[in-house]
Design an enzyme around this catalytic site. Structure first.
Site, PDB file in Angstrom:
ATOM      1  N   LYS A  94       5.549   8.858   8.648  1.00  0.00           N
ATOM      2  CA  LYS A  94       5.405   8.291   9.991  1.00  0.00           C
ATOM      3  C   LYS A  94       6.505   8.761  10.949  1.00  0.00           C
ATOM      4  O   LYS A  94       6.472   9.880  11.433  1.00  0.00           O
ATOM      5  CB  LYS A  94       5.311   6.772   9.885  1.00  0.00           C
ATOM      6  CG  LYS A  94       4.041   6.351   9.086  1.00  0.00           C
ATOM      7  CD  LYS A  94       3.918   4.863   8.952  1.00  0.00           C
ATOM      8  CE  LYS A  94       2.825   4.485   7.983  1.00  0.00           C
ATOM      9  NZ  LYS A  94       1.481   4.524   8.558  1.00  0.00           N
ATOM     10  N   ASP A  97       9.391   2.539  -1.027  1.00  0.00           N
ATOM     11  CA  ASP A  97       8.420   3.188  -0.144  1.00  0.00           C
ATOM     12  C   ASP A  97       8.766   2.796   1.294  1.00  0.00           C
ATOM     13  O   ASP A  97       8.408   1.719   1.756  1.00  0.00           O
ATOM     14  CB  ASP A  97       6.995   2.753  -0.511  1.00  0.00           C
ATOM     15  CG  ASP A  97       5.972   3.349   0.446  1.00  0.00           C
ATOM     16  OD1 ASP A  97       4.764   3.172   0.196  1.00  0.00           O
ATOM     17  OD2 ASP A  97       6.367   3.971   1.448  1.00  0.00           O
ATOM     18  N   TYR A 150       0.859  -1.181   0.000  1.00  0.00           N
ATOM     19  CA  TYR A 150       0.000   0.000   0.000  1.00  0.00           C
ATOM     20  C   TYR A 150       0.894   1.230   0.000  1.00  0.00           C
ATOM     21  O   TYR A 150       1.838   1.324   0.790  1.00  0.00           O
ATOM     22  CB  TYR A 150      -0.886  -0.002   1.250  1.00  0.00           C
ATOM     23  CG  TYR A 150      -1.726   1.237   1.452  1.00  0.00           C
ATOM     24  CD1 TYR A 150      -1.500   2.085   2.536  1.00  0.00           C
ATOM     25  CD2 TYR A 150      -2.765   1.563   0.575  1.00  0.00           C
ATOM     26  CE1 TYR A 150      -2.273   3.215   2.738  1.00  0.00           C
ATOM     27  CE2 TYR A 150      -3.547   2.701   0.773  1.00  0.00           C
ATOM     28  CZ  TYR A 150      -3.302   3.518   1.865  1.00  0.00           C
ATOM     29  OH  TYR A 150      -4.075   4.654   2.067  1.00  0.00           O
TER      30      TYR A 150
HETATM   31  P1  KE4 Z   1      -0.452   8.158   4.732  1.00  0.00           P
HETATM   32  O1  KE4 Z   1      -1.024   8.888   3.552  1.00  0.00           O
HETATM   33  O2  KE4 Z   1      -1.475   7.319   5.475  1.00  0.00           O
HETATM   34  O3  KE4 Z   1       0.364   9.071   5.669  1.00  0.00           O
HETATM   35  O4  KE4 Z   1       0.667   7.144   4.174  1.00  0.00           O
HETATM   36  C1  KE4 Z   1       0.303   6.202   3.189  1.00  0.00           C
HETATM   37  C2  KE4 Z   1       1.265   5.027   3.251  1.00  0.00           C
HETATM   38  C3  KE4 Z   1       2.248   4.923   2.277  1.00  0.00           C
HETATM   39  N1  KE4 Z   1       3.138   3.896   2.290  1.00  0.00           N
HETATM   40  C4  KE4 Z   1       3.109   2.965   3.272  1.00  0.00           C
HETATM   41  C5  KE4 Z   1       4.124   1.853   3.251  1.00  0.00           C
HETATM   42  C6  KE4 Z   1       2.134   3.037   4.300  1.00  0.00           C
HETATM   43  O5  KE4 Z   1       2.120   2.084   5.276  1.00  0.00           O
HETATM   44  C7  KE4 Z   1       1.196   4.083   4.295  1.00  0.00           C
HETATM   45  C8  KE4 Z   1       0.106   4.204   5.343  1.00  0.00           C
HETATM   46  N2  KE4 Z   1       0.000   3.092   6.244  1.00  0.00           N
HETATM   47  C9  KE4 Z   1      -1.305   2.862   6.841  1.00  0.00           C
HETATM   48  C10 KE4 Z   1      -1.174   1.654   7.776  1.00  0.00           C
HETATM   49  N3  KE4 Z   1      -1.222   0.434   7.094  1.00  0.00           N
HETATM   50  C11 KE4 Z   1      -1.815   4.064   7.558  1.00  0.00           C
HETATM   51  C12 KE4 Z   1      -3.022   3.801   8.426  1.00  0.00           C
HETATM   52  C13 KE4 Z   1      -4.291   4.284   7.802  1.00  0.00           C
HETATM   53  O6  KE4 Z   1      -4.459   4.164   6.571  1.00  0.00           O
HETATM   54  O7  KE4 Z   1      -5.131   4.781   8.585  1.00  0.00           O
END
Ligand code: KE4
Length: 428
Positions: free
Chosen positions: A269, A236, A141
């Site tokens: 993060k 990523d 993701y």
């Molecule tokens: P954000 O847009 O949520 O800050 O980041 C997207 C993203 C991009 N790449 C990786 C590897 C990620 O894990 C994420 C976001 N992770 C999720 C948890 N699996 C965030 C939690 C959520 O979607 O509420």
């Protein structure tokens, strides 16, 4: 107000009662906990119930909640101004710090979310190469930008289909979705489309199909194929950056593959310490394609926000304390070892893995190597375990496809209490 009452009230004004879907507990059922406060390794819900927190805001809270140095930096920064829409010294400091810690990066651009960073990295790769095709991997993701909300196409090396309504097929027509850790599909995709591929985007240690490692041969082959065909390799590291090691997952692969480096790295993060901040970086040659220097447009009102950069910088400074990752990794390993031992004692099949402060566990007999294998693990057992642990004051990720996180604030006693609770939850 109870969690349930808050949830009902929230659902009247916010879709699903949440501002991000996974928080709604739909994968595991039940009522999400509305968090009122947090400190160290603990969160407290609206009913005053305390939990050992293994989500840590999905990764950012590597120091634990409310670290004094971080709170002090954020408070001081807030007093000097919340946002200017103009350059500040602190965003330069943060860029300098990340570049110092990640040798593959010469320049960095700050944004406000991992989605924005991945979306921008993708546009940059396409702008630099002049190509349209991209490769992503099933189970990874990269945020919710349209071009990345794609599931695998029908056959090998065929283009993907949208995973979300509202994403026109045209937008994902250039996105190839391959199986994680599948070298044959890599070779086929590049043999068929190599000259048209702008980049391959990879979670090097995937955390969105729980914790699944890209094998060293897979990463080696992906690097080789990108080099051969003139495609860019995008790591990523939104989740793994500064979480699995100070230099991120790329520093771990560089130990196995001397000289290895991705072309573009994405962070989020931990780099923001819990505030809205993410980033992407690469060589100066690549980054100078970005506006205002180059033709690839990218922008943001709150990019490099002065309070968020204070939070991120304070966090990055604390994680450089001597022995920080050794201690964090050891405690995370002891959690996984304890959980799997408790499962074995109860006669339940459970496997687990960890790297730095990131961990995963599965109710199955061997560690999954790809998304299909993760989704074939025992979901019902996971969901029962999740709730049994929640009832015992342990807050794991509310979905079997999510990784977990340990912070520097988690004590040996917290780990022992978690393992004890697991023994009761699994034995019962
Ligand atoms: P954000 O847009 O949520 O800050 O980041 C997207 C993203 C991009 N790449 C990786 C590897 C990620 O894990 C994420 C976001 N992770 C999720 C948890 N699996 C965030 C939690 C959520 O979607 O509420």
């Amino acid at each position: 107000m109870s969690n349930q009452a808050l949830f009902e009230r929230a659902m009247r004004v916010i879709p699903g009662g949440v501002n991000s879907p996974v928080r709604a507990f739909r994968a595991v059922g039940g009522t999400p906990r509305f968090i009122a406060s947090a400190s160290g390794a603990y969160i407290v819900d609206a009913e005053g119930r305390r939990y050992i927190d293994y989500i840590g805001s999905w990764g950012p809270m590597i120091l634990g909640h409310g670290h004094p140095a971080v709170l002090d930096a954020v408070t001081r920064a807030a007093r000097d101004g919340l946002s200017f829409g103009a350059p500040t010294e602190r965003e330069v400091e943060l860029a300098e710090e990340v570049i110092r810690l990640v040798p593959s990066i010469e320049q960095l651009r700050l944004v406000s979310s991992g989605t924005e960073a991945c979306m921008s990295a993708l546009r940059l790769a396409r702008g630099v190469t002049g190509r349209s095709h991209i490769i992503k991997f099933e189970g990874c993701y990269h945020g919710h930008a349209d071009a990345l909300l794609v599931k695998a196409g029908s056959g090998l090396a065929t283009f993907g289909f949208p995973t979300s309504a509202g994403v026109p097929a045209e937008v994902v027509q250039h996105t190839l979705v391959l199986e994680y850790n599948n070298l044959q599909q890599l070779d086929e995709a590049f043999a068929t489309h190599g000259k048209d591929i702008a980049c391959a985007m990879l979670e090097p240690i995937a955390g969105n199909m729980n914790l699944v490692r890209a094998s060293v041969p897979f990463v080696r082959r992906l690097r080789e194929l990108c080099n051969t065909h003139g495609a860019l390799l995008v790591f990523d590291e939104v989740m793994t950056g500064f979480r699995v090691a100070l230099g991120g997952a790329q520093s771990l692969y560089a130990r196995e593959l001397p000289g290895f480096a991705p072309d573009i790295s994405v962070f989020g993060k931990v780099i923001g310490g819990g505030m809205p901040l993410a980033a992407f970086g690469a060589s100066r040659t690549i980054m100078e394609h970005l506006a205002p220097l180059g033709p690839v447009y990218q922008a943001g009102t709150l990019s490099g926000n002065p309070v968020a950069t204070a939070c991120g910088l304070a966090t990055l400074r604390e994680i450089q304390q001597p022995g920080f990752y050794d201690s964090l990794a050891e405690r995370t390993r002891s959690l996984v070892t304890g959980l799997t031992a408790a499962a074995a004692k109860a006669g339940v099949e459970m496997v687990g893995d960890s790297e730095g402060g990131m961990f995963g566990f599965f109710f199955t007999s061997s560690l999954p190597q790809n998304y299909a294998q993760v989704m074939a693990t025992d979901k019902d057992r996971f969901n029962r375990f999740f709730h049994a642990m929640l009832d015992r004051g342990v807050y794991f990720a509310p979905a079997l496809y999510e990784a977990g996180f340990v912070s520097a604030a988690h004590s040996d006693a917290d780990i022992a209490a978690t393992v004890q609770a697991a023994g009761e939850a699994l034995g019962g």
